[in-house]
Scaffold this active site. Sequence first.
Site, PDB file in Angstrom:
ATOM      1  CB  SER A 188     -65.831 -40.726  60.858  1.00  0.00           C
ATOM      2  OG  SER A 188     -65.008 -39.793  61.530  1.00  0.00           O
ATOM      3  NE  ARG A 361     -36.144 -18.807  83.250  1.00  0.00           N
ATOM      4  CZ  ARG A 361     -36.124 -17.542  82.864  1.00  0.00           C
ATOM      5  NH1 ARG A 361     -35.146 -17.102  82.083  1.00  0.00           N
ATOM      6  NH2 ARG A 361     -37.072 -16.721  83.252  1.00  0.00           N
ATOM      7  CD  GLU A 473     -54.976 -40.517  56.230  1.00  0.00           C
ATOM      8  OE1 GLU A 473     -54.999 -41.754  56.263  1.00  0.00           O
ATOM      9  OE2 GLU A 473     -55.243 -39.874  55.207  1.00  0.00           O
TER      10      GLU A 473
END
Length: 691
Positions: A188, A361, A473
Site C-alpha cells: 500500500s 428448489r 490494486e
Amino acid sequence: MNPNQPMKDESQSSITATTRRIQRLSLHLTPLPPLQPSPQLNMLTCAKANKLDVDKGSLSSYMRGNNREIQEKVFDFFHSRPDLQTPVEISMNEHRELCMRQLMGLVREAKIKPFRYIFEDPAKYFAITEAVGSVDVSFGIKLGVHFSLWGGSVLNLGTKKHRDKYFDGIDNLDYLGCFAMTELHHGSNVQGLQTIATFDPITDEFIIDTPNDGAIKWWIGNAAVHGKFATVFAKLILPTHDSKGVSDMGVHAFIVPIRDLKTHQTLPGIEIHDCGHKVGLNGVDNGALRFHSVRIHRDNLLNRFGDVSRDGKYTSSLPTINKRFAAMLGELVGGRVGLAYTSVGFLKISVTIAVRYSLLRQQFGPPKQPEVSILDYQSQQHKLMPMLASTYAFHFATHYLVEKYSEMKKMHEHDEQLVGDVHALSAGLKSYVTSYTAKSLSTCREACGGHGYAAVNRFGSLRNDHDIFQTFEGDNTVLLQQVAGDLLKQYKDKFQGGPLSVTWNYLRESMNTYLSQPNPVTARWESADHLRDPKFQLDAFRYRTSRLLHSVAARLRKHSKTLGSFGAWNRCLNHLLTLAESHIESVILAKFIEAVHNCPDASSRAALKLVCDLYALDRIWNDIGTFRNVDYVAPNKAKAIHKLTEYLSFQVRNIAGELIDAFDLPPYVTRAPIAMQSEAYAQYTQHVGFE
C-alpha cells in the site's frame, strides 16, 4: 383432580400453538400447482394484483447499453471453442497455459484487440474485460495485467517515443508484460518502495537494483512464466556534486526487459521465482523479481511527469515529489475502475445462480399440499433480494465511474479536479463493491445449501478467485481512508469558499441543511409514499454522511492537539471508514435514482424503481441505529421502514426471474447445473455420471 389432566392440557396447548404457527406460516406460503415441473407460485392476492409486468428485452437493452455486441462476440467465440473452456478440475501449470492460449485466441483468432480501446473507448475495454472474466477469472486478470497495467503504464506514464516503440508489440501480445510495483515489504505504501534506479551519466543508463530482500518485487502477474517486459517502480537516484553525492527524486516507472524475446530465457542480472499455488486465480503466473545491477537505457524511463537529460539533469512540469507521485498514481486508476466493474460481474453471476436455484428448489410446505419454492421463504428473500437490488445499484454506479474515467482519458489538458474526483470515486467504489461482493459470494453459497458446495456449481471458485479483489490494486481499508481524506479536504474547502468536485456537490449545496436538527414531524412520517420518495431516501443518506463528516472533523481537531495528526487519524480511523462507506452509498443511490429516471421504457422503469426503493430502504434499515441516535427517524418510522423493506423484498421476489434474465447471461456463461432454467437436476446428475 385428575393427575393426567395437566399433561392433557399441556398437550392440547402445544397442539394448538403448533396449529397456529402452521397457519401463520401458511399465510406466507402458497402451494405449487401440481404436476408442473417448473411452476410459478400463486401469489397472495394483494401481491399478485401488484405484480409488475416486466419487459425483459427492454430492461436488458437498457442495462447492457452500447457494448452488448462486443460482449456477445467474446461469449460466442469461447462457446465455439471447447478446447479453450476451463474445466472444473485443472492443475496450476495446465491452467496457466490454458489462460495464455485463451488470451492468444481472443487477440489472434477472434481478432478482438482490447489494447486499442484503453484510450479510444474505455467503456468498450471494460465491457470486454467483464465478458472475458465470465469465461475464466484468471484469464480476465491475466488480460488486465498485460493490457491495463503493463500496457496502460506505457501509455499513461510514457511519451510518444514509448508508444511508438511498444504499442504494436503489446497489442499483438509479442511483448507480454508485467507491472512490478508491489514489494515484499511494501504494498500500500508505494512511496516507501526500496528498489532503486541509479543514473550512470557515463554510460547513459539506469542501474536497477534490489538492495535487500524486502525490496524483492512480489506477486507480479505474468512474471513467473510468460512475461517478457516489466514496468518496474523504483526510486530514481541522481548523482549530485554536493556533500550527499546523490539525490532521491522519488518513485518513477521504468521499462525493464526480463526475458529474451527469441529464446524466452531470463536476462542477465534478473532473478525470477514462482510465487506458487494461491487461494485462487491459479491461471495467473505470479512471480517474484530480484534485480542485480540491471542496466537499461535512459530512454526506458517513462518520462511523462519527469525526465533526466543526457548530463543527468532532472526536469518536470510538476514542482514537488508529492505532486509528481500523485499525478503518476492518478493515471493508474484504470486498474481500480476495472476491478469495481468486474466485481459487479461476479455478483451478477453468483446472484443469477442462487436465484435460479431458489426458484427451482422446493422444500416443505403446508400440510398435505405440494412443497414450495425456497425463494418463497422470507429468510431466503432476506438473503437474496437486497443483494439482487445491490447488484443493480452497483451496475449503474460502476457505469458512471467508467463514464467519468473515459472523460478523464479523453481530456486534452490535465484537469486536476477531474483526476482527483475519479481517483477518489474509483477508490471508494472499488473498496465498497468488492467487499460487498466477497460477503455475498459466501451468502449465495449458503443459500444454495449442499448443492452450492459442489465445485461444478462455481461458488467455491468464484469466491476464491474474487477474494484477492479486496487487497490488490489498493487494500480496501487504505482506499476508504483515501476517500475519507478527500472528503475532509472538500469539507475544509467548502468553508473556505473553494470549489468542490462534482461527486461532492451535495456538501456545498445543502451542508447547512444536513447539519441542522432533524424535523421532529418528518422524523415520524411513515407512509409508503414518503418512504419510497427518492428525495427522502437520498436526503437520509446525505444527512448521515454530513453528520459523520462534521463529527469526525471535530474529533480530529480535538485529538490532534495531544496525539499529533497521525495519532489523531488512527484514533478516529473506524469513524473515518464509516464516513467513507456512507459517502459511497450516497453516490451509489444517487446514480441509481438517476438511472431509474432516465429509463425510457415504462415497465422497466417501474421495475427499477421497485429495486431502487428496496436498495435504499434496506441500507437505511441496516444502519437504523445511526438514524435513531440522532433522531432522524422516530421509532414508529423505523418500524415502518423495516416492514416496508420486507414487503419490497417480497415484491422483488415476484419479478426476480425477470430481473436476473435481464443480465442476459447465457447458460454457457453461468455454467452451473443448478442455475439451468430447465433440466437443471438432469444436467446435475449427468455431471456426476448418471445417464
